[in-house]
Enzyme design. Structure first.
Site, PDB file in Angstrom:
ATOM      1  N   GLU A  56       0.821  -1.201   0.000  1.00  6.88           N
ATOM      2  CA  GLU A  56       0.000   0.000   0.000  1.00  6.88           C
ATOM      3  C   GLU A  56       0.865   1.264   0.000  1.00  6.88           C
ATOM      4  O   GLU A  56       0.577   2.230  -0.718  1.00  6.88           O
ATOM      5  CB  GLU A  56      -0.911   0.025   1.233  1.00  6.88           C
ATOM      6  CG  GLU A  56      -1.824  -1.187   1.355  1.00  6.88           C
ATOM      7  CD  GLU A  56      -1.246  -2.275   2.239  1.00  6.88           C
ATOM      8  OE1 GLU A  56      -1.973  -2.767   3.120  1.00  6.88           O
ATOM      9  OE2 GLU A  56      -0.056  -2.622   2.056  1.00  6.88           O
ATOM     10  N   CYS A  78      -2.259  -3.336   7.532  1.00  7.37           N
ATOM     11  CA  CYS A  78      -1.837  -3.488   8.924  1.00  7.37           C
ATOM     12  C   CYS A  78      -2.121  -2.203   9.697  1.00  7.37           C
ATOM     13  O   CYS A  78      -2.168  -1.107   9.142  1.00  7.37           O
ATOM     14  CB  CYS A  78      -0.357  -3.843   9.007  1.00  7.37           C
ATOM     15  SG  CYS A  78       0.741  -2.541   8.422  1.00  7.37           S
ATOM     16  N   THR A 164       7.554 -44.479  -7.509  1.00  5.58           N
ATOM     17  CA  THR A 164       8.544 -43.400  -7.521  1.00  5.58           C
ATOM     18  C   THR A 164       9.945 -43.863  -7.867  1.00  5.58           C
ATOM     19  O   THR A 164      10.804 -43.041  -8.178  1.00  5.58           O
ATOM     20  CB  THR A 164       8.590 -42.712  -6.148  1.00  5.58           C
ATOM     21  OG1 THR A 164       9.008 -43.671  -5.155  1.00  5.58           O
ATOM     22  CG2 THR A 164       7.225 -42.164  -5.762  1.00  5.58           C
ATOM     23  N   ALA A 165      10.206 -45.151  -7.799  1.00  9.70           N
ATOM     24  CA  ALA A 165      11.549 -45.678  -8.074  1.00  9.70           C
ATOM     25  C   ALA A 165      11.462 -47.187  -8.244  1.00  9.70           C
ATOM     26  O   ALA A 165      10.499 -47.835  -7.806  1.00  9.70           O
ATOM     27  CB  ALA A 165      12.511 -45.344  -6.933  1.00  9.70           C
ATOM     28  N   GLU A 296      10.747 -33.142  -0.364  1.00 11.10           N
ATOM     29  CA  GLU A 296      11.112 -34.087  -1.424  1.00 11.10           C
ATOM     30  C   GLU A 296      11.780 -35.268  -0.732  1.00 11.10           C
ATOM     31  O   GLU A 296      12.967 -35.232  -0.424  1.00 11.10           O
ATOM     32  CB  GLU A 296      12.040 -33.427  -2.445  1.00 11.10           C
ATOM     33  CG  GLU A 296      11.367 -32.293  -3.208  1.00 11.10           C
ATOM     34  CD  GLU A 296      12.114 -31.884  -4.461  1.00 11.10           C
ATOM     35  OE1 GLU A 296      12.956 -32.672  -4.935  1.00 11.10           O
ATOM     36  OE2 GLU A 296      11.843 -30.781  -4.963  1.00 11.10           O
ATOM     37  N   GLY A 298      11.192 -39.775   0.544  1.00 14.76           N
ATOM     38  CA  GLY A 298      10.706 -41.086   0.166  1.00 14.76           C
ATOM     39  C   GLY A 298       9.388 -41.421   0.837  1.00 14.76           C
ATOM     40  O   GLY A 298       8.831 -40.638   1.608  1.00 14.76           O
ATOM     41  N   LEU A 301       9.086 -41.106   4.966  1.00 19.46           N
ATOM     42  CA  LEU A 301       8.906 -39.781   5.559  1.00 19.46           C
ATOM     43  C   LEU A 301       7.615 -39.138   5.060  1.00 19.46           C
ATOM     44  O   LEU A 301       6.907 -38.481   5.842  1.00 19.46           O
ATOM     45  CB  LEU A 301      10.108 -38.889   5.248  1.00 19.46           C
ATOM     46  CG  LEU A 301      10.060 -37.471   5.842  1.00 19.46           C
ATOM     47  CD1 LEU A 301       9.836 -37.506   7.356  1.00 19.46           C
ATOM     48  CD2 LEU A 301      11.341 -36.709   5.515  1.00 19.46           C
TER      49      LEU A 301
END
Length: 374
Positions: A56, A78, A164-165, A296, A298, A301
């Site tokens: 602003e 604010c 994924t793998a 990012e 596996g 986690l």
């Protein structure tokens, strides 16, 4: 409150301006502002970084004479002193006649008070125009203000059958270059990039932004309960590195000292099971004014974050291929007895990126509400 087509156009422009702060505004929210007089935009502004003028104020300075103008801003102005003076004071002093805000500020120091101050000064105030878009832009700031933790986004790349793998761990590259470049955009807007020790040992990732220009590199975090990270890990090379551990012993204390000598910061946050307490980690990151965490990692986690209740968003890149049942999956989760316990998502966007598909969704909470409304 009903808004005109012109109102929507000007607020859309303010949101585009706010996006310019995607990589730099943190820990503050991303905010854009447009000032309109006699139906014409006379000035614009956006918040560039903490300590810089708010959107602003930047727009008012560019406008010169804003008396009688309408101000479109993506977040409630604010009304308190922080690094900069209150924006409400600047708007009142400028003599604007109307303020349209997309979203009420979730900061308890504001939380509607800014709008009240403006109304008390005789300024017409409307709020809620394109609110969902403003929420999406500042999901991390909102989560930190309302739940004292960051917004957690899990990014993954998989085949169409959700793998994924390969079973041996080979995963480079499932998706194409365009999808990987897009992933770095999401890395750049985050305050921290988080991975697990399994990924660190398998891939030795650098955990930084490389494919897009950025004014800063996010904090790098590895969840490593027993401090197995090698001292020559590439993620240690550029500093700004945090390891969340759980097991304290003579061996891990020696390793911790060696990691600190390499520039890493160590946090020991054990849960009763001897693993890292992920909620405690997120609370600590919130205390450090981390708004967004980009994950990012596996399946283990990813699943632990989801079951701990701290995963808010899934960014899934799907490649047009099949890998097979023996390959690795996306999430390691407790086996369900009924489908009632399934993790549901609110799909927000589906796009084609190069030869791949990107699906973006917000995890739904147990009450069925989307995580986009903390």
């Amino acid at each position: 409150m009903s808004f005109s087509a012109a109102d929507r156009d000007f607020m859309t422009r303010a949101l585009r301006l706010a996006e310019r702060g995607l990589y730099s505004a943190t820990p503050n929210p991303r905010v854009g502002c447009v000032i309109v007089k006699e139906g014409r935009c006379i000035a614009e502004g956006w918040h560039r970084r903490a300590g810089a003028p708010h959107a602003e104020v930047e727009a008012l300075e560019a406008a010169g004479d804003a008396r009688g103008a309408t101000v479109y801003v993506t977040l409630e102005p604010c009304c308190h002193y922080g690094r900069t003076p209150p924006c409400t004071d600047a708007l009142i002093a400028a003599g604007v006649s109307r303020v349209v805000a997309a979203l009420q500020d979730p900061n308890p120091k504001v939380a509607g008070q800014g709008l009240s101050v403006l109304r008390a000064a005789g300024i017409a105030v409307d709020c809620g125009l394109l609110e969902n878009e403003a929420r999406d832009l500042n999901a991390g700031f909102i989560m930190r203000m309302t739940h004292a933790r960051p917004w957690v986004r899990i990014k993954a790349a998989a085949s169409l059958d959700g793998k994924t793998a390969l079973s041996g761990g080979e995963s480079q590259w499932i998706t194409g270059e365009d999808a990987r470049r897009d992933g770095h955009h999401w890395r750049a807007r985050a305050c921290a990039i988080l991975s697990g020790i399994g990924t660190a040992l398998k891939d030795d990732p650098r955990l930084n932004v490389r494919e897009v220009e950025t004014p800063r590199q996010p904090l790098k975090i590895i969840v490593d309960s027993r401090l197995r990270l090698p001292l020559d890990a590439r993620a240690l090379e550029e500093g700004n590195f945090l390891i969340a551990a759980a097991v304290e012993s003579a061996e891990t204390r020696r390793k911790a000292d060696a990691l600190r000598e390499r520039g890493a910061e160590l946090l020991f946050l054990p849960n009763p099971g001897g693993q890292v307490d992920l909620m405690a980690l997120m609370r600590e990151l919130g205390r450090r004014q981390i708004n967004e965490v980009h994950v990012e990692a596996g399946a283990r986690l990813n699943g632990a974050l989801l079951e701990a209740g701290v995963a808010d968003e899934l960014l899934l890149y799907l490649a047009p291929c099949l890998i097979g049942d023996s390959a690795r999956g996306l999430f390691s989760l407790t086996e369900l007895e009924t489908l009632d316990g399934r993790k549901r998502l609110d799909i927000r966007d589906i796009r084609r990126i190069g030869g791949d598909i990107c699906v973006r969704g917000f995890f739904k909470r147990s009450n069925g509400a989307s995580a986009c409304r903390p």
